[in-house]
Design an enzyme around this catalytic site. Structure first.
Site, mmCIF file in Angstrom:
data_model
loop_
_atom_site.group_PDB
_atom_site.id
_atom_site.type_symbol
_atom_site.label_atom_id
_atom_site.label_comp_id
_atom_site.label_asym_id
_atom_site.label_seq_id
_atom_site.Cartn_x
_atom_site.Cartn_y
_atom_site.Cartn_z
ATOM 1 C CB CYS A 44 10.809 40.088 -15.999
ATOM 2 S SG CYS A 44 10.676 41.680 -15.615
ATOM 3 C CG HIS A 444 5.394 74.209 -12.126
ATOM 4 N ND1 HIS A 444 5.174 74.274 -13.799
ATOM 5 C CD2 HIS A 444 6.507 75.251 -13.104
ATOM 6 C CE1 HIS A 444 5.818 75.477 -14.879
ATOM 7 N NE2 HIS A 444 6.311 75.715 -14.113
HETATM 8 P P1 FAD Z 1 9.165 34.288 -16.550
HETATM 9 O O1 FAD Z 1 9.631 35.027 -16.572
HETATM 10 O O2 FAD Z 1 8.835 34.191 -17.856
HETATM 11 O O3 FAD Z 1 9.073 33.135 -15.491
HETATM 12 C C1 FAD Z 1 9.653 31.394 -15.820
HETATM 13 C C2 FAD Z 1 10.982 31.023 -14.838
HETATM 14 O O4 FAD Z 1 10.110 30.003 -14.333
HETATM 15 C C3 FAD Z 1 11.676 30.937 -16.035
HETATM 16 O O5 FAD Z 1 12.974 31.418 -14.717
HETATM 17 C C4 FAD Z 1 11.648 29.524 -16.118
HETATM 18 O O6 FAD Z 1 13.274 29.766 -16.394
HETATM 19 C C5 FAD Z 1 11.352 28.577 -15.348
HETATM 20 N N1 FAD Z 1 10.714 27.488 -15.704
HETATM 21 C C6 FAD Z 1 9.321 27.293 -16.533
HETATM 22 N N2 FAD Z 1 9.475 26.476 -16.121
HETATM 23 C C7 FAD Z 1 10.482 25.687 -15.543
HETATM 24 C C8 FAD Z 1 10.754 24.051 -15.598
HETATM 25 N N3 FAD Z 1 9.835 23.265 -15.989
HETATM 26 N N4 FAD Z 1 11.728 23.721 -14.322
HETATM 27 C C9 FAD Z 1 11.895 24.886 -13.594
HETATM 28 N N5 FAD Z 1 12.088 26.294 -13.867
HETATM 29 C C10 FAD Z 1 11.231 26.619 -15.108
HETATM 30 N N6 FAD Z 1 6.300 43.071 -19.382
HETATM 31 C C11 FAD Z 1 6.641 44.237 -18.125
HETATM 32 O O7 FAD Z 1 5.762 44.033 -17.362
HETATM 33 N N7 FAD Z 1 7.764 45.139 -19.095
HETATM 34 C C12 FAD Z 1 7.960 45.307 -19.682
HETATM 35 O O8 FAD Z 1 8.533 46.254 -20.238
HETATM 36 C C13 FAD Z 1 8.673 44.386 -20.197
HETATM 37 N N8 FAD Z 1 9.294 44.303 -21.201
HETATM 38 C C14 FAD Z 1 9.345 42.646 -21.752
HETATM 39 C C15 FAD Z 1 10.815 42.766 -23.041
HETATM 40 C C16 FAD Z 1 10.577 41.770 -23.756
HETATM 41 C C17 FAD Z 1 11.835 41.664 -24.512
HETATM 42 C C18 FAD Z 1 10.446 40.065 -23.476
HETATM 43 C C19 FAD Z 1 10.278 39.264 -23.570
HETATM 44 C C20 FAD Z 1 8.901 40.060 -21.992
HETATM 45 C C21 FAD Z 1 8.785 41.749 -21.624
HETATM 46 N N9 FAD Z 1 7.954 41.846 -20.786
HETATM 47 C C22 FAD Z 1 7.409 43.235 -20.136
HETATM 48 C C23 FAD Z 1 7.093 40.048 -20.383
HETATM 49 C C24 FAD Z 1 7.470 39.813 -18.481
HETATM 50 O O9 FAD Z 1 8.888 39.752 -18.936
HETATM 51 C C25 FAD Z 1 6.799 38.927 -18.525
HETATM 52 O O10 FAD Z 1 5.055 39.494 -18.048
HETATM 53 C C26 FAD Z 1 7.424 38.212 -16.805
HETATM 54 O O11 FAD Z 1 8.315 37.785 -16.880
HETATM 55 C C27 FAD Z 1 6.300 37.025 -16.670
HETATM 56 O O12 FAD Z 1 6.903 36.894 -15.479
HETATM 57 P P2 FAD Z 1 6.427 35.339 -14.674
HETATM 58 O O13 FAD Z 1 7.313 34.585 -13.380
HETATM 59 O O14 FAD Z 1 4.734 34.435 -15.482
HETATM 60 O O15 FAD Z 1 7.142 33.605 -15.903
#
Ligand code: FAD
Length: 465
Positions: A44, A444
Protein backbone atom coordinates in the site's frame (compact mmCIF):
# COMPACT_ATOMS: atom_id res chain seq x y z
CA UNK A 1 26.55 -18.41 14.73
CA UNK A 2 22.85 -17.88 14.12
CA UNK A 3 21.14 -15.59 16.60
CA UNK A 4 17.98 -17.02 18.18
CA UNK A 5 15.18 -14.76 19.41
CA UNK A 6 12.24 -15.96 21.44
CA UNK A 7 9.17 -13.77 21.49
CA UNK A 8 5.52 -13.80 22.45
CA UNK A 9 4.39 -12.54 19.03
CA UNK A 10 6.01 -12.83 15.62
CA UNK A 11 4.52 -10.92 12.70
CA UNK A 12 5.49 -11.80 9.13
CA UNK A 13 5.19 -8.75 6.87
CA UNK A 14 5.42 -5.03 7.56
CA UNK A 15 2.58 -3.84 5.33
CA UNK A 16 -0.55 -2.17 6.73
CA UNK A 17 -1.71 -5.45 8.29
CA UNK A 18 1.63 -6.30 9.85
CA UNK A 19 2.69 -2.86 11.05
CA UNK A 20 -0.78 -2.06 12.46
CA UNK A 21 -0.69 -5.38 14.33
CA UNK A 22 2.73 -4.51 15.75
CA UNK A 23 1.56 -1.06 16.89
CA UNK A 24 -1.53 -2.52 18.58
CA UNK A 25 0.61 -5.22 20.18
CA UNK A 26 2.91 -2.52 21.55
CA UNK A 27 -0.09 -0.67 23.01
CA UNK A 28 -1.18 -3.90 24.71
CA UNK A 29 2.31 -4.60 26.06
CA UNK A 30 2.92 -7.69 23.91
CA UNK A 31 6.56 -8.45 23.19
CA UNK A 32 6.71 -8.42 19.36
CA UNK A 33 9.13 -9.15 16.53
CA UNK A 34 8.22 -8.09 12.99
CA UNK A 35 9.96 -9.56 9.93
CA UNK A 36 10.02 -7.50 6.74
CA UNK A 37 12.23 -8.02 3.70
CA UNK A 38 11.49 -4.68 2.05
CA UNK A 39 10.81 -1.17 3.29
CA UNK A 40 8.20 -0.89 6.03
CA UNK A 41 4.76 0.07 4.72
CA UNK A 42 4.07 -2.82 2.36
CA UNK A 43 2.34 -2.80 -0.96
CA UNK A 44 0.00 0.00 0.00
CA UNK A 45 2.53 2.54 1.13
CA UNK A 46 5.54 1.69 -1.02
CA UNK A 47 4.05 0.61 -4.38
CA UNK A 48 0.25 0.78 -4.14
CA UNK A 49 -2.35 3.10 -2.64
CA UNK A 50 -0.14 6.06 -1.76
CA UNK A 51 2.16 6.29 -4.80
CA UNK A 52 -0.77 5.70 -7.17
CA UNK A 53 -2.83 8.45 -5.58
CA UNK A 54 0.17 10.80 -5.64
CA UNK A 55 0.58 10.16 -9.36
CA UNK A 56 -3.16 10.55 -9.99
CA UNK A 57 -3.05 13.88 -8.16
CA UNK A 58 -0.22 15.22 -10.33
CA UNK A 59 -1.90 13.88 -13.47
CA UNK A 60 -5.11 15.78 -12.67
CA UNK A 61 -3.13 18.94 -11.97
CA UNK A 62 -1.30 18.56 -15.28
CA UNK A 63 -4.56 17.95 -17.15
CA UNK A 64 -6.02 21.13 -15.61
CA UNK A 65 -3.02 23.12 -16.81
CA UNK A 66 -3.27 21.65 -20.30
CA UNK A 67 -6.90 22.82 -20.32
CA UNK A 68 -5.83 26.24 -19.08
CA UNK A 69 -3.34 26.50 -21.94
CA UNK A 70 -6.23 25.81 -24.27
CA UNK A 71 -8.30 28.55 -22.58
CA UNK A 72 -10.27 26.97 -19.74
CA UNK A 73 -13.84 28.08 -19.09
CA UNK A 74 -13.07 29.18 -15.52
CA UNK A 75 -10.98 32.11 -16.70
CA UNK A 76 -7.52 30.71 -16.09
CA UNK A 77 -5.29 30.67 -19.11
CA UNK A 78 -1.65 29.80 -19.62
CA UNK A 79 0.37 31.35 -22.40
CA UNK A 80 2.07 28.04 -23.18
CA UNK A 81 1.28 24.39 -22.45
CA UNK A 82 2.70 22.91 -19.23
CA UNK A 83 5.79 20.72 -19.44
CA UNK A 84 5.92 17.41 -17.60
CA UNK A 85 9.17 16.24 -16.03
CA UNK A 86 8.17 12.71 -15.16
CA UNK A 87 11.44 11.98 -13.35
CA UNK A 88 10.69 14.87 -10.96
CA UNK A 89 7.10 13.76 -10.58
CA UNK A 90 8.30 10.29 -9.61
CA UNK A 91 10.87 11.83 -7.24
CA UNK A 92 8.12 13.90 -5.59
CA UNK A 93 5.94 10.80 -5.28
CA UNK A 94 8.91 9.01 -3.66
CA UNK A 95 9.28 11.86 -1.19
CA UNK A 96 5.67 11.30 -0.10
CA UNK A 97 6.37 7.57 0.26
CA UNK A 98 9.59 8.31 2.21
CA UNK A 99 7.74 10.56 4.62
CA UNK A 100 5.11 7.91 5.35
CA UNK A 101 7.70 5.14 5.54
CA UNK A 102 9.63 7.23 8.08
CA UNK A 103 6.38 7.61 10.03
CA UNK A 104 5.87 3.84 10.18
CA UNK A 105 9.49 3.34 11.30
CA UNK A 106 8.96 5.86 14.10
CA UNK A 107 5.62 4.37 15.17
CA UNK A 108 7.14 0.88 15.40
CA UNK A 109 10.01 2.26 17.43
CA UNK A 110 7.54 3.87 19.82
CA UNK A 111 5.64 0.57 20.02
CA UNK A 112 8.97 -1.09 20.97
CA UNK A 113 8.62 -3.56 18.09
CA UNK A 114 11.82 -5.36 17.19
CA UNK A 115 12.07 -5.23 13.41
CA UNK A 116 14.16 -7.96 11.78
CA UNK A 117 15.02 -6.96 8.21
CA UNK A 118 15.21 -9.84 5.77
CA UNK A 119 13.22 -12.59 4.08
CA UNK A 120 11.55 -14.92 6.56
CA UNK A 121 11.03 -18.64 6.00
CA UNK A 122 9.09 -20.86 8.38
CA UNK A 123 10.37 -24.35 9.13
CA UNK A 124 7.36 -25.07 11.34
CA UNK A 125 4.34 -23.09 12.54
CA UNK A 126 6.25 -21.22 15.25
CA UNK A 127 9.81 -21.04 13.92
CA UNK A 128 10.97 -18.53 11.35
CA UNK A 129 14.47 -18.17 9.87
CA UNK A 130 15.56 -14.81 8.51
CA UNK A 131 18.65 -14.02 6.45
CA UNK A 132 19.63 -10.55 7.61
CA UNK A 133 22.59 -8.40 6.58
CA UNK A 134 24.15 -9.28 9.94
CA UNK A 135 23.71 -13.02 9.49
CA UNK A 136 21.00 -15.61 10.05
CA UNK A 137 18.39 -15.10 12.76
CA UNK A 138 15.98 -17.75 14.05
CA UNK A 139 12.81 -16.53 15.72
CA UNK A 140 10.76 -18.81 17.95
CA UNK A 141 7.35 -17.45 18.85
CA UNK A 142 4.38 -18.40 21.02
CA UNK A 143 2.01 -16.77 18.56
CA UNK A 144 2.34 -15.82 14.90
CA UNK A 145 0.46 -13.37 12.70
CA UNK A 146 0.90 -13.94 8.98
CA UNK A 147 0.60 -10.72 6.99
CA UNK A 148 2.57 -11.56 3.84
CA UNK A 149 0.19 -9.66 1.57
CA UNK A 150 -0.20 -10.17 -2.15
CA UNK A 151 1.60 -9.93 -5.48
CA UNK A 152 0.51 -8.92 -8.95
CA UNK A 153 -0.88 -11.77 -11.03
CA UNK A 154 1.10 -12.44 -14.21
CA UNK A 155 -0.33 -13.68 -17.48
CA UNK A 156 1.48 -16.94 -18.31
CA UNK A 157 1.66 -16.10 -22.01
CA UNK A 158 2.66 -12.45 -21.44
CA UNK A 159 5.06 -12.58 -18.46
CA UNK A 160 6.39 -9.48 -16.72
CA UNK A 161 9.77 -8.21 -17.92
CA UNK A 162 11.13 -5.61 -20.31
CA UNK A 163 8.29 -3.38 -21.49
CA UNK A 164 5.66 -5.64 -19.90
CA UNK A 165 5.17 -4.04 -16.51
CA UNK A 166 3.05 -4.35 -13.36
CA UNK A 167 1.66 -1.45 -11.33
CA UNK A 168 4.94 -1.36 -9.37
CA UNK A 169 7.02 -0.43 -12.44
CA UNK A 170 4.26 1.82 -13.81
CA UNK A 171 4.53 3.91 -10.64
CA UNK A 172 8.26 4.39 -11.15
CA UNK A 173 8.49 5.26 -14.86
CA UNK A 174 10.91 8.14 -15.28
CA UNK A 175 9.47 8.91 -18.69
CA UNK A 176 5.81 8.75 -19.61
CA UNK A 177 5.38 6.27 -22.48
CA UNK A 178 3.97 7.74 -25.69
CA UNK A 179 1.62 4.77 -26.06
CA UNK A 180 0.47 2.64 -23.13
CA UNK A 181 -1.58 -0.53 -23.46
CA UNK A 182 -3.30 -1.83 -20.34
CA UNK A 183 -4.61 -5.36 -19.88
CA UNK A 184 -7.41 -5.40 -17.29
CA UNK A 185 -10.12 -2.81 -16.64
CA UNK A 186 -10.25 -3.32 -12.89
CA UNK A 187 -9.57 -0.45 -10.51
CA UNK A 188 -5.76 -0.57 -10.67
CA UNK A 189 -5.65 -0.65 -14.49
CA UNK A 190 -8.17 2.13 -14.89
CA UNK A 191 -6.73 4.35 -12.14
CA UNK A 192 -3.26 4.17 -13.68
CA UNK A 193 -4.48 4.17 -17.28
CA UNK A 194 -6.52 7.33 -16.65
CA UNK A 195 -3.58 9.02 -14.94
CA UNK A 196 -1.27 8.30 -17.88
CA UNK A 197 -3.95 9.57 -20.27
CA UNK A 198 -4.00 12.84 -18.31
CA UNK A 199 -0.22 12.96 -18.69
CA UNK A 200 -0.83 12.93 -22.45
CA UNK A 201 -0.11 9.26 -23.26
CA UNK A 202 -2.17 7.38 -25.82
CA UNK A 203 -3.88 4.74 -23.69
CA UNK A 204 -5.69 1.58 -24.81
CA UNK A 205 -7.36 -0.76 -22.34
CA UNK A 206 -8.13 -4.40 -23.13
CA UNK A 207 -10.59 -6.28 -20.94
CA UNK A 208 -11.72 -9.90 -21.27
CA UNK A 209 -15.10 -9.24 -19.62
CA UNK A 210 -17.87 -7.30 -21.34
CA UNK A 211 -17.65 -4.36 -18.92
CA UNK A 212 -15.25 -2.20 -16.97
CA UNK A 213 -14.97 -2.30 -13.16
CA UNK A 214 -17.18 -5.37 -12.73
CA UNK A 215 -17.38 -5.00 -8.94
CA UNK A 216 -19.57 -1.91 -9.36
CA UNK A 217 -22.99 -1.75 -11.03
CA UNK A 218 -23.50 -0.19 -14.46
CA UNK A 219 -25.01 3.05 -13.13
CA UNK A 220 -21.87 3.74 -11.09
CA UNK A 221 -19.45 2.94 -13.90
CA UNK A 222 -21.32 4.89 -16.59
CA UNK A 223 -19.66 8.26 -15.80
CA UNK A 224 -16.23 6.57 -15.80
CA UNK A 225 -16.96 5.00 -19.16
CA UNK A 226 -18.07 8.38 -20.48
CA UNK A 227 -14.85 10.03 -19.27
CA UNK A 228 -12.70 7.35 -20.90
CA UNK A 229 -14.56 7.84 -24.16
CA UNK A 230 -14.42 11.64 -24.01
CA UNK A 231 -10.73 11.56 -23.19
CA UNK A 232 -9.85 9.28 -26.07
CA UNK A 233 -8.91 6.20 -24.06
CA UNK A 234 -9.42 3.17 -26.31
CA UNK A 235 -11.40 0.49 -24.48
CA UNK A 236 -11.78 -2.99 -25.95
CA UNK A 237 -14.25 -5.14 -24.01
CA UNK A 238 -14.80 -8.90 -24.47
CA UNK A 239 -11.24 -8.84 -25.80
CA UNK A 240 -8.50 -11.32 -24.88
CA UNK A 241 -4.84 -10.34 -25.00
CA UNK A 242 -3.11 -13.24 -26.74
CA UNK A 243 0.51 -12.17 -27.29
CA UNK A 244 3.04 -9.36 -26.98
CA UNK A 245 5.50 -9.28 -29.85
CA UNK A 246 7.85 -6.51 -30.98
CA UNK A 247 5.95 -3.76 -29.21
CA UNK A 248 2.53 -4.88 -30.34
CA UNK A 249 -0.23 -6.42 -28.26
CA UNK A 250 -2.29 -9.01 -30.12
CA UNK A 251 -5.89 -9.14 -29.08
CA UNK A 252 -8.70 -11.53 -29.95
CA UNK A 253 -11.97 -9.61 -29.96
CA UNK A 254 -14.92 -11.84 -30.86
CA UNK A 255 -12.72 -13.92 -33.17
CA UNK A 256 -11.21 -10.87 -34.84
CA UNK A 257 -7.48 -10.14 -34.37
CA UNK A 258 -6.48 -6.63 -33.31
CA UNK A 259 -2.93 -5.33 -33.08
CA UNK A 260 -2.29 -2.58 -30.53
CA UNK A 261 1.17 -1.00 -30.80
CA UNK A 262 2.50 0.28 -27.48
CA UNK A 263 5.72 1.39 -25.82
CA UNK A 264 4.76 -0.15 -22.48
CA UNK A 265 2.27 -2.86 -21.64
CA UNK A 266 0.77 -2.60 -18.17
CA UNK A 267 -0.71 -5.89 -16.97
CA UNK A 268 -3.27 -5.44 -14.19
CA UNK A 269 -5.28 -8.64 -14.24
CA UNK A 270 -5.53 -8.95 -10.47
CA UNK A 271 -3.52 -9.73 -7.39
CA UNK A 272 -3.06 -13.00 -5.56
CA UNK A 273 -2.17 -13.79 -1.98
CA UNK A 274 1.55 -14.36 -1.45
CA UNK A 275 1.42 -17.98 -0.36
CA UNK A 276 4.67 -19.21 -1.82
CA UNK A 277 8.34 -18.82 -1.00
CA UNK A 278 8.23 -18.53 2.78
CA UNK A 279 7.44 -21.98 4.10
CA UNK A 280 3.67 -21.72 4.48
CA UNK A 281 3.56 -25.37 3.46
CA UNK A 282 5.54 -26.24 6.62
CA UNK A 283 3.03 -24.62 8.96
CA UNK A 284 0.10 -27.04 8.81
CA UNK A 285 -2.26 -24.24 7.90
CA UNK A 286 -5.42 -24.95 5.88
CA UNK A 287 -6.23 -22.94 2.76
CA UNK A 288 -9.49 -21.48 1.51
CA UNK A 289 -8.86 -21.52 -2.22
CA UNK A 290 -5.92 -19.23 -2.94
CA UNK A 291 -6.02 -17.61 0.52
CA UNK A 292 -5.09 -18.72 4.02
CA UNK A 293 -8.26 -19.90 5.75
CA UNK A 294 -9.26 -17.90 8.83
CA UNK A 295 -12.23 -17.69 11.16
CA UNK A 296 -13.82 -14.48 12.47
CA UNK A 297 -11.09 -14.21 15.11
CA UNK A 298 -8.47 -14.27 12.32
CA UNK A 299 -7.25 -17.68 13.57
CA UNK A 300 -5.96 -20.18 11.04
CA UNK A 301 -6.44 -23.93 11.45
CA UNK A 302 -3.10 -24.08 13.32
CA UNK A 303 -3.31 -23.18 16.98
CA UNK A 304 -1.64 -19.83 17.74
CA UNK A 305 -1.26 -18.85 14.09
CA UNK A 306 -3.32 -15.98 12.72
CA UNK A 307 -3.58 -14.50 9.22
CA UNK A 308 -4.73 -11.04 8.16
CA UNK A 309 -4.90 -8.67 5.20
CA UNK A 310 -4.54 -9.68 1.54
CA UNK A 311 -3.24 -13.10 2.57
CA UNK A 312 -6.51 -13.87 4.35
CA UNK A 313 -8.99 -13.12 1.56
CA UNK A 314 -11.02 -10.49 -0.21
CA UNK A 315 -11.48 -7.62 -0.27
CA UNK A 316 -7.78 -6.89 -0.71
CA UNK A 317 -7.86 -3.42 0.80
CA UNK A 318 -5.62 -1.52 3.19
CA UNK A 319 -8.35 -0.59 5.65
CA UNK A 320 -9.54 -4.20 5.86
CA UNK A 321 -5.97 -5.34 6.66
CA UNK A 322 -5.72 -2.83 9.52
CA UNK A 323 -9.13 -3.77 10.93
CA UNK A 324 -8.16 -7.46 10.87
CA UNK A 325 -4.81 -6.63 12.50
CA UNK A 326 -6.64 -5.09 15.45
CA UNK A 327 -8.93 -8.11 15.81
CA UNK A 328 -6.04 -10.60 15.69
CA UNK A 329 -3.91 -8.78 18.27
CA UNK A 330 -6.81 -8.12 20.61
CA UNK A 331 -7.81 -11.80 20.45
CA UNK A 332 -4.18 -12.70 21.26
CA UNK A 333 -4.40 -10.31 24.21
CA UNK A 334 -7.44 -12.24 25.47
CA UNK A 335 -10.17 -9.88 24.32
CA UNK A 336 -13.46 -11.10 22.91
CA UNK A 337 -13.19 -9.72 19.37
CA UNK A 338 -14.55 -10.81 16.00
CA UNK A 339 -14.03 -9.44 12.52
CA UNK A 340 -17.62 -8.98 11.41
CA UNK A 341 -17.98 -5.64 9.63
CA UNK A 342 -21.41 -4.53 8.44
CA UNK A 343 -19.68 -2.97 5.43
CA UNK A 344 -16.20 -2.39 4.05
CA UNK A 345 -16.31 0.67 1.83
CA UNK A 346 -14.26 0.59 -1.36
CA UNK A 347 -13.13 3.47 -3.53
CA UNK A 348 -12.02 3.53 -7.12
CA UNK A 349 -9.90 6.62 -7.77
CA UNK A 350 -10.78 6.85 -11.44
CA UNK A 351 -12.14 9.89 -13.25
CA UNK A 352 -14.62 10.42 -11.71
CA UNK A 353 -14.23 8.55 -8.43
CA UNK A 354 -16.56 5.77 -7.31
CA UNK A 355 -17.29 4.94 -3.67
CA UNK A 356 -19.43 2.10 -2.49
CA UNK A 357 -20.38 0.63 0.87
CA UNK A 358 -22.85 -2.17 1.45
CA UNK A 359 -25.28 -3.36 -1.18
CA UNK A 360 -26.29 -1.96 -4.56
CA UNK A 361 -30.05 -1.96 -5.33
CA UNK A 362 -29.69 -5.24 -7.27
CA UNK A 363 -27.60 -6.86 -4.55
CA UNK A 364 -30.10 -5.74 -1.91
CA UNK A 365 -32.94 -7.24 -3.95
CA UNK A 366 -30.98 -10.49 -4.42
CA UNK A 367 -30.42 -10.58 -0.65
CA UNK A 368 -34.21 -10.42 -0.18
CA UNK A 369 -34.35 -6.92 1.30
CA UNK A 370 -37.15 -5.53 -0.92
CA UNK A 371 -35.08 -2.35 -1.36
CA UNK A 372 -36.03 1.24 -1.67
CA UNK A 373 -33.36 3.32 -3.40
CA UNK A 374 -32.96 6.93 -4.43
CA UNK A 375 -30.29 8.94 -6.19
CA UNK A 376 -29.41 12.59 -6.05
CA UNK A 377 -27.50 14.00 -9.05
CA UNK A 378 -24.36 16.06 -8.39
CA UNK A 379 -25.65 18.38 -11.11
CA UNK A 380 -27.96 19.76 -8.40
CA UNK A 381 -25.27 19.92 -5.70
CA UNK A 382 -23.83 23.39 -5.10
CA UNK A 383 -20.39 22.18 -4.05
CA UNK A 384 -19.95 19.97 -7.14
CA UNK A 385 -20.98 22.87 -9.38
CA UNK A 386 -18.73 25.34 -7.58
CA UNK A 387 -15.78 22.98 -8.15
CA UNK A 388 -16.69 22.67 -11.83
CA UNK A 389 -17.43 18.97 -11.45
CA UNK A 390 -21.22 18.87 -11.53
CA UNK A 391 -21.59 17.90 -15.16
CA UNK A 392 -19.84 14.52 -15.17
CA UNK A 393 -22.98 12.43 -14.61
CA UNK A 394 -22.17 11.90 -10.92
CA UNK A 395 -24.69 11.10 -8.20
CA UNK A 396 -25.11 9.84 -4.65
CA UNK A 397 -27.36 6.88 -3.99
CA UNK A 398 -28.94 5.38 -0.91
CA UNK A 399 -30.32 1.85 -0.70
CA UNK A 400 -32.59 0.94 2.22
CA UNK A 401 -34.97 -1.81 3.25
CA UNK A 402 -38.51 -0.76 2.39
CA UNK A 403 -39.89 -2.42 5.51
CA UNK A 404 -37.93 -0.52 8.17
CA UNK A 405 -35.87 2.03 6.20
CA UNK A 406 -32.61 0.52 7.45
CA UNK A 407 -29.80 1.68 5.16
CA UNK A 408 -28.06 -1.32 3.55
CA UNK A 409 -26.05 0.44 0.86
CA UNK A 410 -24.59 3.84 -0.01
CA UNK A 411 -22.79 4.65 -3.24
CA UNK A 412 -21.61 7.69 -5.14
CA UNK A 413 -19.79 8.52 -8.32
CA UNK A 414 -18.24 11.93 -8.98
CA UNK A 415 -15.12 14.01 -8.41
CA UNK A 416 -13.89 13.83 -4.79
CA UNK A 417 -16.67 11.49 -3.62
CA UNK A 418 -14.07 9.21 -2.01
CA UNK A 419 -14.29 11.51 1.01
CA UNK A 420 -17.88 10.32 1.57
CA UNK A 421 -16.64 6.82 2.41
CA UNK A 422 -16.47 7.50 6.15
CA UNK A 423 -20.10 8.60 6.36
CA UNK A 424 -21.13 5.63 4.22
CA UNK A 425 -19.34 3.01 6.30
CA UNK A 426 -20.40 4.56 9.60
CA UNK A 427 -24.07 4.84 8.61
CA UNK A 428 -24.22 1.15 7.73
CA UNK A 429 -22.08 0.06 10.66
CA UNK A 430 -24.33 1.94 13.10
CA UNK A 431 -27.52 0.60 11.53
CA UNK A 432 -28.74 4.01 10.36
CA UNK A 433 -32.23 4.37 8.93
CA UNK A 434 -33.20 6.75 6.17
CA UNK A 435 -34.63 9.02 8.85
CA UNK A 436 -31.22 9.17 10.57
CA UNK A 437 -29.49 10.32 7.38
CA UNK A 438 -32.33 12.71 6.58
CA UNK A 439 -32.41 14.05 10.15
CA UNK A 440 -28.67 14.73 10.27
CA UNK A 441 -27.85 18.31 9.32
CA UNK A 442 -25.20 18.16 6.59
CA UNK A 443 -22.87 21.09 6.00
CA UNK A 444 -23.46 23.41 3.06
CA UNK A 445 -21.88 23.52 0.54
CA UNK A 446 -20.44 20.01 0.57
CA UNK A 447 -20.83 16.84 -1.48
CA UNK A 448 -22.28 15.17 1.61
CA UNK A 449 -25.48 17.16 1.03
CA UNK A 450 -26.09 14.89 -1.97
CA UNK A 451 -26.24 11.93 0.43
CA UNK A 452 -28.66 13.85 2.65
CA UNK A 453 -30.79 14.71 -0.37
CA UNK A 454 -30.78 11.08 -1.58
CA UNK A 455 -32.15 10.02 1.82
CA UNK A 456 -34.75 12.82 1.72
CA UNK A 457 -35.68 11.75 -1.78
CA UNK A 458 -36.11 8.13 -0.67
CA UNK A 459 -38.50 9.45 1.97
CA UNK A 460 -40.34 11.48 -0.67
CA UNK A 461 -39.38 15.03 0.27
CA UNK A 462 -36.08 16.22 -1.29
CA UNK A 463 -35.32 19.93 -1.25
CA UNK A 464 -33.30 20.59 -4.39
CA UNK A 465 -34.84 18.25 -6.93
P1 FAD B 1 1.12 -5.97 1.93
O1 FAD B 1 0.89 -4.52 1.94
O2 FAD B 1 1.29 -6.63 0.62
O3 FAD B 1 2.38 -6.22 2.84
C1 FAD B 1 2.98 -7.47 2.95
C2 FAD B 1 4.42 -7.26 3.34
O4 FAD B 1 4.98 -8.51 3.71
C3 FAD B 1 5.29 -6.72 2.21
O5 FAD B 1 5.93 -5.56 2.65
C4 FAD B 1 6.28 -7.84 1.91
O6 FAD B 1 7.55 -7.35 1.56
C5 FAD B 1 6.32 -8.57 3.25
N1 FAD B 1 6.67 -9.99 3.13
C6 FAD B 1 5.96 -10.95 2.51
N2 FAD B 1 6.55 -12.15 2.66
C7 FAD B 1 7.66 -11.93 3.39
C8 FAD B 1 8.68 -12.79 3.89
N3 FAD B 1 8.67 -14.10 3.68
N4 FAD B 1 9.67 -12.24 4.61
C9 FAD B 1 9.69 -10.91 4.86
N5 FAD B 1 8.76 -10.06 4.42
C10 FAD B 1 7.74 -10.56 3.70
N6 FAD B 1 -5.95 -0.63 -1.17
C11 FAD B 1 -6.77 0.31 -0.68
O7 FAD B 1 -7.41 0.10 0.35
N7 FAD B 1 -6.91 1.53 -1.33
C12 FAD B 1 -6.25 1.81 -2.46
O8 FAD B 1 -6.40 2.91 -3.01
C13 FAD B 1 -5.36 0.84 -2.99
N8 FAD B 1 -4.65 1.10 -4.09
C14 FAD B 1 -3.78 0.16 -4.55
C15 FAD B 1 -3.04 0.45 -5.69
C16 FAD B 1 -2.15 -0.46 -6.19
C17 FAD B 1 -1.36 -0.12 -7.43
C18 FAD B 1 -1.96 -1.71 -5.51
C19 FAD B 1 -0.98 -2.72 -6.04
C20 FAD B 1 -2.68 -2.01 -4.38
C21 FAD B 1 -3.60 -1.09 -3.89
N9 FAD B 1 -4.36 -1.35 -2.75
C22 FAD B 1 -5.24 -0.40 -2.29
C23 FAD B 1 -4.30 -2.64 -2.04
C24 FAD B 1 -3.42 -2.54 -0.77
O9 FAD B 1 -2.14 -2.15 -1.15
C25 FAD B 1 -3.40 -3.86 -0.04
O10 FAD B 1 -4.72 -4.28 0.24
C26 FAD B 1 -2.63 -3.76 1.28
O11 FAD B 1 -1.32 -3.33 1.06
C27 FAD B 1 -2.63 -5.11 2.00
O12 FAD B 1 -1.87 -5.03 3.14
P2 FAD B 1 -1.16 -6.33 3.73
O13 FAD B 1 -0.49 -5.89 5.00
O14 FAD B 1 -2.10 -7.46 3.80
O15 FAD B 1 -0.05 -6.76 2.65
Amino acid sequence: MAETITTRLLILGGGPGGYAAAIRAGQLGIDTVLVEADRLGGTCLIRGCIPSKALIHVASKFEGMVEAAQGAKDGISLSSPPVLDMARTVAWKESVVDKLNGGVVALLKRAKTRVVAGWGTFSDAKTCHVETDDGPVTIKAETVILAAGSVATALPHIPFGGDVISSTEALALEKAPRRLAVIGAGYIGLELGSAFRKFGCEVTVVEALDRILPQYDEALTKPVKAWLQKSGVGVHLSAKATAWTNGELSVDKNGERLGIPADKLLVTVGRRARIEGWGLENMGVEMAGAFVKVNGRMQTSMSGVYAIGDLAGEPMLEHKAIAQAHVAVEVIAGQNRTFDPAAIAAVCFTEPEIVSAGLSPDEAAAAGHDPLSAVFPLQANGRALSMGTGDGGGFARVVARKADHRVVGLQAVGAHVSELSGEFAMSIEMGARLEDLAGTIHVHPTLSEAVHEAALRALGHPVHI
